[in-house]
Design a protein around this motif. Structure first.
Motif, PDB file in Angstrom:
ATOM      1  N   ILE A   1       0.836  -1.196   0.000  1.00 11.32           N
ATOM      2  CA  ILE A   1       0.000   0.000   0.000  1.00 11.32           C
ATOM      3  C   ILE A   1       0.872   1.248   0.000  1.00 11.32           C
ATOM      4  O   ILE A   1       2.070   1.195   0.306  1.00 11.32           O
ATOM      5  CB  ILE A   1      -0.962   0.038   1.211  1.00 11.32           C
ATOM      6  N   HIS A   2       0.259   2.386  -0.345  1.00 17.40           N
ATOM      7  CA  HIS A   2       0.970   3.655  -0.401  1.00 17.40           C
ATOM      8  C   HIS A   2       0.159   4.745   0.296  1.00 17.40           C
ATOM      9  O   HIS A   2      -1.047   4.611   0.501  1.00 17.40           O
ATOM     10  CB  HIS A   2       1.221   4.076  -1.851  1.00 17.40           C
ATOM     11  N   GLN A   3       0.833   5.810   0.640  1.00 17.34           N
ATOM     12  CA  GLN A   3       0.151   6.970   1.205  1.00 17.34           C
ATOM     13  C   GLN A   3      -0.897   7.461   0.209  1.00 17.34           C
ATOM     14  O   GLN A   3      -0.643   7.548  -0.990  1.00 17.34           O
ATOM     15  CB  GLN A   3       1.156   8.089   1.502  1.00 17.34           C
ATOM     16  N   GLY A   4      -2.089   7.754   0.704  1.00 17.18           N
ATOM     17  CA  GLY A   4      -3.180   8.200  -0.149  1.00 17.18           C
ATOM     18  C   GLY A   4      -4.146   7.103  -0.534  1.00 17.18           C
ATOM     19  O   GLY A   4      -5.259   7.379  -1.006  1.00 17.18           O
ATOM     20  N   ASP A   5      -3.759   5.837  -0.337  1.00 16.11           N
ATOM     21  CA  ASP A   5      -4.665   4.726  -0.636  1.00 16.11           C
ATOM     22  C   ASP A   5      -5.868   4.742   0.304  1.00 16.11           C
ATOM     23  O   ASP A   5      -5.754   5.155   1.472  1.00 16.11           O
ATOM     24  CB  ASP A   5      -3.943   3.380  -0.499  1.00 16.11           C
ATOM     25  N   LEU A   6      -6.999   4.280  -0.192  1.00 13.29           N
ATOM     26  CA  LEU A   6      -8.209   4.168   0.616  1.00 13.29           C
ATOM     27  C   LEU A   6      -8.413   2.710   1.011  1.00 13.29           C
ATOM     28  O   LEU A   6      -8.400   1.823   0.155  1.00 13.29           O
ATOM     29  CB  LEU A   6      -9.420   4.689  -0.157  1.00 13.29           C
ATOM     30  N   ILE A   7      -8.599   2.491   2.303  1.00 15.16           N
ATOM     31  CA  ILE A   7      -8.699   1.146   2.865  1.00 15.16           C
ATOM     32  C   ILE A   7     -10.083   0.958   3.475  1.00 15.16           C
ATOM     33  O   ILE A   7     -10.595   1.826   4.185  1.00 15.16           O
ATOM     34  CB  ILE A   7      -7.618   0.929   3.955  1.00 15.16           C
ATOM     35  N   ASN A   8     -10.703  -0.196   3.202  1.00 16.46           N
ATOM     36  CA  ASN A   8     -12.026  -0.491   3.760  1.00 16.46           C
ATOM     37  C   ASN A   8     -11.949  -0.661   5.274  1.00 16.46           C
ATOM     38  O   ASN A   8     -11.080  -1.366   5.781  1.00 16.46           O
ATOM     39  CB  ASN A   8     -12.600  -1.764   3.131  1.00 16.46           C
ATOM     40  N   LEU A   9     -12.881  -0.031   5.973  1.00 20.50           N
ATOM     41  CA  LEU A   9     -12.895  -0.043   7.437  1.00 20.50           C
ATOM     42  C   LEU A   9     -14.205  -0.631   7.937  1.00 20.50           C
ATOM     43  O   LEU A   9     -15.279  -0.209   7.513  1.00 20.50           O
ATOM     44  CB  LEU A   9     -12.704   1.381   7.957  1.00 20.50           C
ATOM     45  N   GLU A  10     -14.103  -1.614   8.816  1.00 20.99           N
ATOM     46  CA  GLU A  10     -15.271  -2.153   9.515  1.00 20.99           C
ATOM     47  C   GLU A  10     -15.065  -1.991  11.015  1.00 20.99           C
ATOM     48  O   GLU A  10     -14.104  -2.505  11.578  1.00 20.99           O
ATOM     49  CB  GLU A  10     -15.518  -3.624   9.188  1.00 20.99           C
ATOM     50  N   ILE A  11     -15.969  -1.260  11.635  1.00 24.25           N
ATOM     51  CA  ILE A  11     -15.925  -1.035  13.074  1.00 24.25           C
ATOM     52  C   ILE A  11     -16.329  -2.321  13.802  1.00 24.25           C
ATOM     53  O   ILE A  11     -17.202  -3.059  13.338  1.00 24.25           O
ATOM     54  CB  ILE A  11     -16.884   0.118  13.463  1.00 24.25           C
ATOM     55  N   ASP A  12     -15.707  -2.591  14.942  1.00 22.11           N
ATOM     56  CA  ASP A  12     -16.095  -3.744  15.750  1.00 22.11           C
ATOM     57  C   ASP A  12     -17.536  -3.559  16.226  1.00 22.11           C
ATOM     58  O   ASP A  12     -17.883  -2.554  16.847  1.00 22.11           O
ATOM     59  CB  ASP A  12     -15.151  -3.869  16.947  1.00 22.11           C
ATOM     60  N   SER A  13     -18.385  -4.524  15.918  1.00 15.91           N
ATOM     61  CA  SER A  13     -19.818  -4.403  16.211  1.00 15.91           C
ATOM     62  C   SER A  13     -20.099  -4.292  17.704  1.00 15.91           C
ATOM     63  O   SER A  13     -21.017  -3.567  18.121  1.00 15.91           O
ATOM     64  CB  SER A  13     -20.580  -5.600  15.626  1.00 15.91           C
ATOM     65  N   HIS A  14     -19.324  -5.005  18.528  1.00 18.83           N
ATOM     66  CA  HIS A  14     -19.548  -4.937  19.977  1.00 18.83           C
ATOM     67  C   HIS A  14     -19.194  -3.546  20.512  1.00 18.83           C
ATOM     68  O   HIS A  14     -19.902  -2.992  21.354  1.00 18.83           O
ATOM     69  CB  HIS A  14     -18.723  -6.005  20.688  1.00 18.83           C
ATOM     70  N   THR A  15     -18.105  -2.980  20.013  1.00 18.53           N
ATOM     71  CA  THR A  15     -17.720  -1.624  20.415  1.00 18.53           C
ATOM     72  C   THR A  15     -18.799  -0.630  20.023  1.00 18.53           C
ATOM     73  O   THR A  15     -19.184   0.245  20.810  1.00 18.53           O
ATOM     74  CB  THR A  15     -16.388  -1.227  19.751  1.00 18.53           C
ATOM     75  N   GLN A  16     -19.307  -0.758  18.801  1.00 19.02           N
ATOM     76  CA  GLN A  16     -20.347   0.149  18.331  1.00 19.02           C
ATOM     77  C   GLN A  16     -21.596   0.053  19.196  1.00 19.02           C
ATOM     78  O   GLN A  16     -22.203   1.073  19.548  1.00 19.02           O
ATOM     79  CB  GLN A  16     -20.690  -0.159  16.873  1.00 19.02           C
ATOM     80  N   ALA A  17     -21.980  -1.166  19.570  1.00 18.14           N
ATOM     81  CA  ALA A  17     -23.173  -1.354  20.386  1.00 18.14           C
ATOM     82  C   ALA A  17     -23.023  -0.707  21.755  1.00 18.14           C
ATOM     83  O   ALA A  17     -23.947  -0.049  22.256  1.00 18.14           O
ATOM     84  CB  ALA A  17     -23.473  -2.850  20.537  1.00 18.14           C
ATOM     85  N   VAL A  18     -21.845  -0.875  22.367  1.00 18.00           N
ATOM     86  CA  VAL A  18     -21.606  -0.298  23.700  1.00 18.00           C
ATOM     87  C   VAL A  18     -21.611   1.225  23.632  1.00 18.00           C
ATOM     88  O   VAL A  18     -22.261   1.900  24.442  1.00 18.00           O
ATOM     89  CB  VAL A  18     -20.275  -0.817  24.277  1.00 18.00           C
ATOM     90  N   VAL A  19     -20.877   1.790  22.670  1.00 18.18           N
ATOM     91  CA  VAL A  19     -20.786   3.246  22.545  1.00 18.18           C
ATOM     92  C   VAL A  19     -22.165   3.848  22.282  1.00 18.18           C
ATOM     93  O   VAL A  19     -22.560   4.838  22.915  1.00 18.18           O
ATOM     94  CB  VAL A  19     -19.795   3.642  21.431  1.00 18.18           C
ATOM     95  N   ASP A  20     -22.922   3.263  21.347  1.00 19.09           N
ATOM     96  CA  ASP A  20     -24.247   3.799  21.031  1.00 19.09           C
ATOM     97  C   ASP A  20     -25.195   3.687  22.215  1.00 19.09           C
ATOM     98  O   ASP A  20     -25.990   4.604  22.474  1.00 19.09           O
ATOM     99  CB  ASP A  20     -24.839   3.044  19.833  1.00 19.09           C
ATOM    100  N   SER A  21     -25.104   2.591  22.972  1.00 24.83           N
ATOM    101  CA  SER A  21     -25.979   2.418  24.135  1.00 24.83           C
ATOM    102  C   SER A  21     -25.674   3.453  25.214  1.00 24.83           C
ATOM    103  O   SER A  21     -26.591   4.040  25.809  1.00 24.83           O
ATOM    104  CB  SER A  21     -25.820   1.005  24.710  1.00 24.83           C
ATOM    105  N   VAL A  22     -24.393   3.685  25.465  1.00 24.98           N
ATOM    106  CA  VAL A  22     -23.995   4.678  26.469  1.00 24.98           C
ATOM    107  C   VAL A  22     -24.435   6.075  26.043  1.00 24.98           C
ATOM    108  O   VAL A  22     -24.947   6.853  26.860  1.00 24.98           O
ATOM    109  CB  VAL A  22     -22.472   4.630  26.696  1.00 24.98           C
ATOM    110  N   GLU A  23     -24.262   6.403  24.761  1.00 29.03           N
ATOM    111  CA  GLU A  23     -24.660   7.730  24.283  1.00 29.03           C
ATOM    112  C   GLU A  23     -26.166   7.936  24.403  1.00 29.03           C
ATOM    113  O   GLU A  23     -26.627   9.016  24.796  1.00 29.03           O
ATOM    114  CB  GLU A  23     -24.200   7.917  22.839  1.00 29.03           C
ATOM    115  N   ARG A  24     -26.948   6.897  24.079  1.00 30.63           N
ATOM    116  CA  ARG A  24     -28.414   7.010  24.220  1.00 30.63           C
ATOM    117  C   ARG A  24     -28.812   7.172  25.682  1.00 30.63           C
ATOM    118  O   ARG A  24     -29.693   7.972  26.011  1.00 30.63           O
ATOM    119  CB  ARG A  24     -29.097   5.776  23.611  1.00 30.63           C
TER     120      ARG A  24
END
Length: 206
Positions: A173-196
């Motif tokens: 890979i090189h600087q400027g390349d775009l890489i696919n990102l998938e957030i950890d689902s458990h982290t997302q669930a915890v963060v969203d629950s706390v924010e709500r």
């Protein structure tokens, strides 16, 4: 589901573009092309794709508009190499962390720091996903299960071992390349629950 342990690289044999649609054909290594079925799932650069055709030397997929807009697959050209992982089976060892293959965004490579035995890659993350990325947390990049090494404002980095560089596209890979990102689902669930919870608590106190 996938484990985030990339099984290797596959060469792009053919890319056919139509309006908001693309057909992709890959040369899948022989060791991983056994027992394929129509409709099976394979993660390509971390993106869960459905097998629409296959033969002894290749496998094909259809990509719709949402996939082309969210992932880096629409940028592929013949001869490119992509990370792949076949879907996990019950009883398989989970060496990384569970992934859905549903990409949330693309992260831009902003710096690559290499020494003799170490490689640190920095990424610029879209603001909408910053809250889910933190030191020592899980992240999936182009289908690789990785641990976040550090965070700085709108950036984060990961450390890559020689094995990862050797068997995945992170080796070139090189600087400027775009890489696919998938957030950890458990982290997302915890963060969203706390924010709500905090938002509801704030409303009730007024």
């Amino acid at each position: 589901m996938f484990t985030g342990i990339v099984q290797g690289l596959a060469k792009v044999l053919r890319v056919t573009h139509q309006e908001n649609f693309m057909q992709l054909e890959l040369d899948l290594p022989e060791a991983y092309s056994q027992n394929l079925q129509q409709g099976a799932s394979i993660a390509v650069n971390g993106t869960c794709l459905t097998v629409t055709g296959f033969n002894d030397s290749s496998v094909s997929f259809d990509l719709i508009e949402q996939t082309l807009q969210t992932t880096n697959l629409g940028q592929l050209r013949c001869g490119d190499q992509v990370n792949f992982e076949r879907a996990a089976r019950i009883g398989d060892e989970i060496g990384g962390h569970l992934l859905s293959g549903h990409i949330h965004a693309q992260a831009e490579v902003v710096a690559i720091e290499k020494t003799t035995n170490n490689c640190t890659v920095w990424f610029d993350v879209p603001p909408a996903w910053q809250a889910y990325i933190f030191d020592k947390g899980f992240i999936a990049l182009d289908g690789c299960s990785l641990t976040v090494k550090a965070c700085q404002k709108n950036r984060f980095c990961v450390g890559l071992i020689p094995e990862t560089l050797a068997v995945t596209r992170f080796g070139f890979i090189h600087q400027g390349d775009l890489i696919n990102l998938e957030i950890d689902s458990h982290t997302q669930a915890v963060v969203d629950s706390v924010e709500r919870y905090l938002a509801n608590r704030s409303e009730n106190n007024h």
